[in-house]
Design a protein around this motif. Sequence first.
Motif, PDB file in Angstrom:
ATOM      1  N   HIS A 271     -11.430  27.780 -14.561  1.00  0.00           N
ATOM      2  CA  HIS A 271     -11.647  28.117 -13.154  1.00  0.00           C
ATOM      3  C   HIS A 271     -10.372  28.647 -12.498  1.00  0.00           C
ATOM      4  O   HIS A 271     -10.428  29.218 -11.412  1.00  0.00           O
ATOM      5  N   ASP A 272      -9.239  28.438 -13.145  1.00  0.00           N
ATOM      6  CA  ASP A 272      -7.966  28.900 -12.604  1.00  0.00           C
ATOM      7  C   ASP A 272      -7.940  30.432 -12.613  1.00  0.00           C
ATOM      8  O   ASP A 272      -8.258  31.061 -13.617  1.00  0.00           O
ATOM      9  N   ARG A 273      -7.526  31.005 -11.509  1.00  0.00           N
ATOM     10  CA  ARG A 273      -7.557  32.477 -11.396  1.00  0.00           C
ATOM     11  C   ARG A 273      -6.613  33.149 -12.399  1.00  0.00           C
ATOM     12  O   ARG A 273      -6.769  34.336 -12.711  1.00  0.00           O
ATOM     13  N   VAL A 274      -5.595  32.422 -12.896  1.00  0.00           N
ATOM     14  CA  VAL A 274      -4.657  33.038 -13.841  1.00  0.00           C
ATOM     15  C   VAL A 274      -5.137  32.929 -15.287  1.00  0.00           C
ATOM     16  O   VAL A 274      -4.430  33.381 -16.196  1.00  0.00           O
ATOM     17  N   THR A 317     -13.985  21.819 -14.803  1.00  0.00           N
ATOM     18  CA  THR A 317     -14.876  21.435 -13.712  1.00  0.00           C
ATOM     19  C   THR A 317     -14.638  22.339 -12.507  1.00  0.00           C
ATOM     20  O   THR A 317     -13.520  22.803 -12.265  1.00  0.00           O
ATOM     21  N   ALA A 318     -15.709  22.578 -11.761  1.00  0.00           N
ATOM     22  CA  ALA A 318     -15.618  23.462 -10.605  1.00  0.00           C
ATOM     23  C   ALA A 318     -14.742  22.891  -9.500  1.00  0.00           C
ATOM     24  O   ALA A 318     -14.233  23.632  -8.652  1.00  0.00           O
ATOM     25  N   ASP A 319     -14.544  21.566  -9.481  1.00  0.00           N
ATOM     26  CA  ASP A 319     -13.746  20.955  -8.413  1.00  0.00           C
ATOM     27  C   ASP A 319     -12.251  20.936  -8.716  1.00  0.00           C
ATOM     28  O   ASP A 319     -11.461  20.379  -7.948  1.00  0.00           O
ATOM     29  N   GLY A 320     -11.850  21.532  -9.852  1.00  0.00           N
ATOM     30  CA  GLY A 320     -10.431  21.654 -10.153  1.00  0.00           C
ATOM     31  C   GLY A 320      -9.806  20.448 -10.808  1.00  0.00           C
ATOM     32  O   GLY A 320      -8.581  20.369 -10.908  1.00  0.00           O
TER      33      GLY A 320
END
Length: 455
Positions: A271-274, A317-320
């Motif tokens: 989920h991390d943009r990098v 997970t979507a919540d980071g």
Amino acid sequence: MTFHPQPQAGQPKPWAFPAPERGALDNGLTVLHCHRPGQQVVAVEVLLDAPLEAEPAGLDGVATIMARALSEGTDKHSAEEFAAELERCGATLDAHADHPGVRVSLEVPASRLPKALGLLAEALRAPAFADAEVGRLVRNRLDEIPHELANPQRRAAKELSKELFPAALRMSRPRQGTEETVARIDAAAVRAFYDAHVRPATATAVVVGDLTGTDLAAVLAETLGSWTGGTGEAFPVSPVTADDTGRVVIVDRPGAVQTQLLIGRIGGDRHDRVWPAQVLGTYCLGGTLTSRLDRVLREEKGYTYGVRAFGQVLRSTADGTGASMLAISGSVDTPNTGPALEDLWKVLRTLAEGGLTDAERDVAVQNLVGVAPLKFETAAAVASTLADQVEQELPDDFQAQLYARLADTGTVEATSAVVNAFPGDRLVTVLVGDAGQIAEPVRALGIGAVTVVAN
């Protein structure tokens, strides 16, 4: 002499990772399916919300034993009869447990799909968990553990998890349990874990293959639709925390002619943009024979047959609150352990100071994106990736978008991502080798405090 005309390459066809169709059965089971013409071996993945963290205290490994026992007899067939029925279908059925949950995998010729799905449903709906079968699986697992500890790669992975994660976190302990915890597992414990966590309402099935002429909705309703269970929420998992203070742990193996090295830390999940830039940069660092690490340690210095850098999702997970393992792995000859580590750290410093080249970036994009159609030629590869997306709470088009983002990632962005992923002062180094020969040279490098532990 007359020659046949030379064949000419055709026009390349556009390709994208296939998009699934979503649905649900009356029992609450979520279903993703993807029609792949020509794929006559259909792949089915079933995800069960039974993460390792849900294992009762002192029973690490019960999820693994449960997964293995699903195909060891049901309310209708003994273990031998169930195996024979699978063989008559030309099907294979496997299951394994990992941090996100239990994964059950089925492959079968398309013409036998209804029969095989019926057997899969039977295994999920009414596994026997007979005392004799569970006892045999426990004994098998206990026999496996000494062999795993004798394997330098497995031993290094075990030690790295123990070092990185707090003791209270399930990720700090072996996925399939220890001798002490596995020895406590019996059929009652397996049944209790199954009853607590296995139900269609929190499960997902992925079906991929040539579905021509198959009324999939009807087949699923008759097979997996017969699986019943109560409603329930997904099991709440703890946030992943870790200590990546730079340090070295040597697992002492006197007389070892090679040193197994595993260098790692924890990073963000998919989920991390990098993530796309990190994938690209990590590939340039150690993803192939032409990577920086191999070019120096293998080609120039001859220390090793190969060193790899990689990112492996532990839980997404979507919540980071998820995490991935960022690691460098390989083996070197014992006398050159110190010099090899010195050169490895020099590669990391050079990368931070000078960055990747455009040529390195272009080769990585070509290898990662250009070969994707070959990577996903089989239904099993597509089904596994779709299941990963579900398991990691990613959108259904994540893989397709990932390739587009990889192609758009520039050299500077990839450099920044990989440098941040592998900072020289925030890496935990595990070495499995002869401490008497390697401890002092490693201490002299100054890459962190050195601790020696028994094998």
